[in-house]
Enzyme design. Sequence first.
Site, short mmCIF file in Angstrom:
data_model
loop_
_atom_site.label_atom_id
_atom_site.label_comp_id
_atom_site.label_asym_id
_atom_site.label_seq_id
_atom_site.Cartn_x
_atom_site.Cartn_y
_atom_site.Cartn_z
N HIS A 1 0.26 -9.16 6.72
CA HIS A 1 -0.26 -10.42 7.29
C HIS A 1 0.57 -10.88 8.50
O HIS A 1 0.06 -10.99 9.59
CB HIS A 1 -0.38 -11.55 6.26
CG HIS A 1 -1.23 -11.20 5.08
ND1 HIS A 1 -2.53 -10.81 5.21
CD2 HIS A 1 -0.94 -11.14 3.74
CE1 HIS A 1 -3.04 -10.55 4.00
NE2 HIS A 1 -2.09 -10.71 3.10
N ASP A 43 -7.25 -5.32 1.83
CA ASP A 43 -6.59 -6.33 1.01
C ASP A 43 -7.43 -6.81 -0.16
O ASP A 43 -7.49 -6.16 -1.19
CB ASP A 43 -6.16 -7.49 1.93
CG ASP A 43 -5.26 -8.51 1.24
OD1 ASP A 43 -4.89 -8.27 0.08
OD2 ASP A 43 -4.94 -9.55 1.84
ZN LIG Z 1 -2.24 -8.60 -0.43
#
Ligand SMILES: [Zn+2]
Length: 445
Positions: free
Chosen positions: A267, A318
């Site tokens: 991220h 994800d």
């Molecule tokens: Zn994750």
Amino acid sequence: MSLTTYWLEHAWLDTNVEPGVTLAVSDGRITAVRTGVDTPPPGAVVLRGLTIPGLSNAHSHAFHRALRGTVQVGSGTFWTWREVMYTVAQRLTPDSYFALARAVYAEMALAGITSVGEFHYLHHAPGGTPYADPNAMGEALIAAAAEAGIRITLLDTAYLSSGFGAAPDKHQLRFTDGTAEKWAERVSALKERDGVRIGAAIHSVRAVPADQLSTVARWAQDREAPLHVHLSEQTAENDACLAAHGLTPTQLLAEHGVLGPRTTGVHNTHLTDGDIALLGTSTTGTCMCPTTERDLADGIGPAVALQRAGSPLSLGSDSHAVIDLLEEARAMELNERLRTRTRGHWTAAALLRAATVDGHAALGWADAGTLEAGALADFTTIALDTVRTAGPLPRLAAETAVFAASAADVRHTVVAGRHVVRDGVHHSVPDVAGALADSIAALRG
Ligand SMILES: [Zn+2]
């Protein structure tokens, strides 16, 4: 030693699209690449469309696939989404996780993905009791990837705390080994094998106390294994870290020896200029997960600045709001366009590099992600004759694939020289949709 020749109607060779390319494949590796081959040689396996190196899904939590649809009802934030996610986590057993992950990894193969980085923290039985084999859940994921025909890097995750010294909550008892030393002991029993790499992960600076970060980092360093960490996905995490340590999460990781060329921050959304410099100068990677980040209303990470500073980029699906690496790749560019109101931050070639060779490197597969002699024979073919992809000149096939194609346009997926997906059909999971529906229904009870 068997030798197979593939004839690629069009092939993406790092920077450009070439028409008429043959790949000689032996023992799971590409042994020769020839360009300018106008017609398929006798006996060659013909792949019509654009063949690119296999896609790498560098960040996955397989069980989140069970949340698709369910979490789109109502409003909320990352933190309310997490509560729903925890209820699914509670129901999984090694058997039901194997069934779900096999279907999810088969969905990935259909999407052209040839390797997955599974960020795995669901280790123990409900209440935190270890299974008879303490790695039963990790082994279930490894077996699922083998059945689905894709490579896996099991990023076995240390998750010890509910936040900056707080004990794990009732949901998190399944995640924790108690201490980083106990985590290392358990993970050391996992063995690498064909198609399987074992890596490490720190769930986040919330979930691993500062004085235990270096234990995880050292374990990975001793084995030259990849080390991943969720980093600054939420501003609340940054605030709590600053309050607890007087440091940003990136600074805290730097102080404890976590950053470096085999480390990937996942991220990297809410960073200071100083954080970006720390990640770049240490050549720590960045795994962007744009479809999840937009789904969870996280924000847009500074991927351009990170790459410019020296952080290589990879991509992951994800939470599996969708599983489509082409969508992840274009979303990174399109997010940046919306933010800056200018176009052209990455070329299609640069986006493909993040989705292939740099993604594989982030998962410890240094010899995958390119169509060249010596590389692992992992590749995927995108159809150029569908309603989404028909029309553009063949020399623009990479641009077409990245900016218009979807996972539904993937025609073939080859891993280690074996056809895992042929003409859109998975070789060992013939009904992937059925396998997904059944394994998810079983979790609903
Ligand atoms: Zn994750």
